[in-house]
Design an enzyme around this catalytic site. Structure first.
Site: not given
Ligand SMILES: *[C@@H]1O[C@H](CO)[C@@H](O)[C@H](O)[C@H]1NC(C)=O
Ligand SMILES: *[C@@H]1O[C@H](CO)[C@@H](O)[C@H](O)[C@H]1NC(C)=O
Length: 418
Positions: A187, A359, A389
């Site tokens: 991320s 996600d 995620h």
């Protein structure tokens, strides 16, 4: 959960802490987070190296000074006690966490499944980074974290200064005359990589392979309801974003506490996102619940509100570009009214994009749009269509579907190049 990105992750944690609270009944998270001492006083707390050492691994804690004076705390497993390979060639790997997260995120799954342990046991010299401002990196050569100026940074500076400093420091400290490293980010850990490699392209020569878990740069198709609802307020230059900017983001701030604890109230507009988060987490035992208490003890790990604002700006503009300070300051800094785009075409290092179809922060369309512009990439869509995620961190099968393949790619690279 943890790692990574935006408020959604914090919310997820708070939502979880709420859930655990109901079950255990004895932890008052409100009180805990409302007490700055409980949060900042890391002296008595176990650090990432304490946790790694508890599993028998050699573990080190380093303080790395960046070009602009921040001091970031970085952890290291220099070799594996199982292999006793301290005198052998050990390729460097740097692993970087996501927003509001820290190095602890990577070791939550324990030595059988956690990526740092698997890498150490495969013969690597493993470094776990911490971006400025988080629990392990509230430190500066001249500024106190109590001073508002300390918090004037976004993930741009984490990429441009912190990651660059970590790479150079690891290369120097390893002592085996290595010229380049492997990199893993989740991320925000991917955003800072894209930032550094496009802004200082000479760093591409220092990368062997780079693994982007849930890559975040372009954010046009992001579906997270919370981000979409606050984006128009905080992602543009206005009174809201000015009030919110350049502060430490930790939930004992009253304004944020109110926001956080209202998140899952039945009649709140954000309630649907909360339900969705819970559904996803608990559906079918996908997530390692055993790892949760440790996750909650270490997260959220803090950041600057500008990191969030910068993401919301990207979401609003549809561009992966530098921080928007407003016209006057932009002209001064960038020579243009609008901040310049990051030239991701300059990222020549080998980038593996690991992404999930479920996600809602790193949307498939956005990953593909970014991939289109990257000259040297390999697409690694997750087989499991429900992969989201948080699965990159805590899915029960993260070892099989993600960590082992990543370790194997790095091992193959070393075999082919030695
Ligand atoms: C801050 O950095 C100094 C210098 O490297 C280090 O000795 C100290 O332990 C650090 N403090 C914290 C709280 O990380
Ligand atoms: C789940 O987390 C616990 C606690 O760290 C660990 O002992 C266990 O091996 C993990 N299981 C999986 C499948 O990741």
């Amino acid at each position: 959960m943890q790692n990574r990105f935006l408020l959604a992750i914090i919310f997820l944690l708070i939502a979880l802490s709420g859930a655990l609270n109901i079950r255990s009944g004895d932890i008052d998270f409100f009180k805990l987070y409302n007490d700055p001492e409980a949060h900042i006083n890391i002296k008595e707390r176990r650090t990432t190296s304490d946790r790694m050492a508890a599993h028998g691994y050699p573990a080190e804690h380093h303080h790395i000074v960046t070009e602009d004076g921040y001091i970031v705390g970085v952890f290291r497993i220099p070799y594996s006690h199982k292999l006793q390979n301290q005198n052998e060639y050990r390729p460097i790997v740097l692993i970087q966490h996501g927003l509001t997260s820290c190095s602890d995120a990577w070791i939550l799954n324990g030595p059988d499944d956690g990526l740092p342990y698997l890498l150490a046991d495969a013969g690597f010299d493993v470094w776990l980074g911490n971006g400025r401002g988080n629990t392990y990196s509230r430190n500066h050569t001249t500024l106190s974290p109590k001073h508002p100026y300390f918090w004037r940074f976004s993930w741009h500076e984490i990429g441009y200064y912190d990651i660059a400093a970590m790479i150079d420091y690891a290369l120097k400290t390893n002592g085996q005359d290595q010229k380049s490293i492997h990199y893993v980010g989740h991320s925000q850990g991917t955003t800072v990589f894209f930032t550094l490699m496009s802004s200082r392209p000479e760093y591409n020569d220092k990368i062997k392979t780079a693994h982007m878990f849930a890559p975040i740069a372009i954010m046009t198709h992001l579906e997270n309801e919370f981000v979409r609802s606050v984006g128009p307020y905080l992602g543009n230059r206005n009174i809201y974003s000015l009030l919110f900017s350049s502060q430490e983001f930790i939930p004992y701030n009253d304004f944020l506490l109110a926001l956080l604890f209202n998140f899952c109230e039945p009649d709140q507009m954000l309630r649907p996102s909360c339900d969705r988060v819970m559904d996803r987490l608990y559906a079918g035992g996908r997530v390692n619940i055993t790892a949760m208490p440790e996750g909650l003890a270490t997260h959220p790990a803090g950041c600057s509100t500008n990191q969030m604002i910068h993401y919301l700006q990207e979401q609003q503009s549809g561009h992966f570009r530098q921080f928007d300070h407003g016209i006057a300051r932009n002209l001064e800094l960038y020579g243009s009214e609008i901040p310049p785009d990051y030239p991701v075409e300059k990222i020549t290092s080998k980038v593996y994009l690991w992404y999930g179809f479920n996600d809602n922060l790193a949307a498939v369309e956005d990953v593909l749009a970014l991939a289109d512009r990257l000259p040297n990439k390999e697409m690694r869509p997750m087989e499991d269509l429900l992969w989201n995620h948080g699965d990159f961190a805590l899915n029960m099968e993260v070892r099989k579907y993600l960590n082992e393949p990543v370790v194997n790619i790095m091992k193959k690279f070393e075999e082919d190049n030695n």
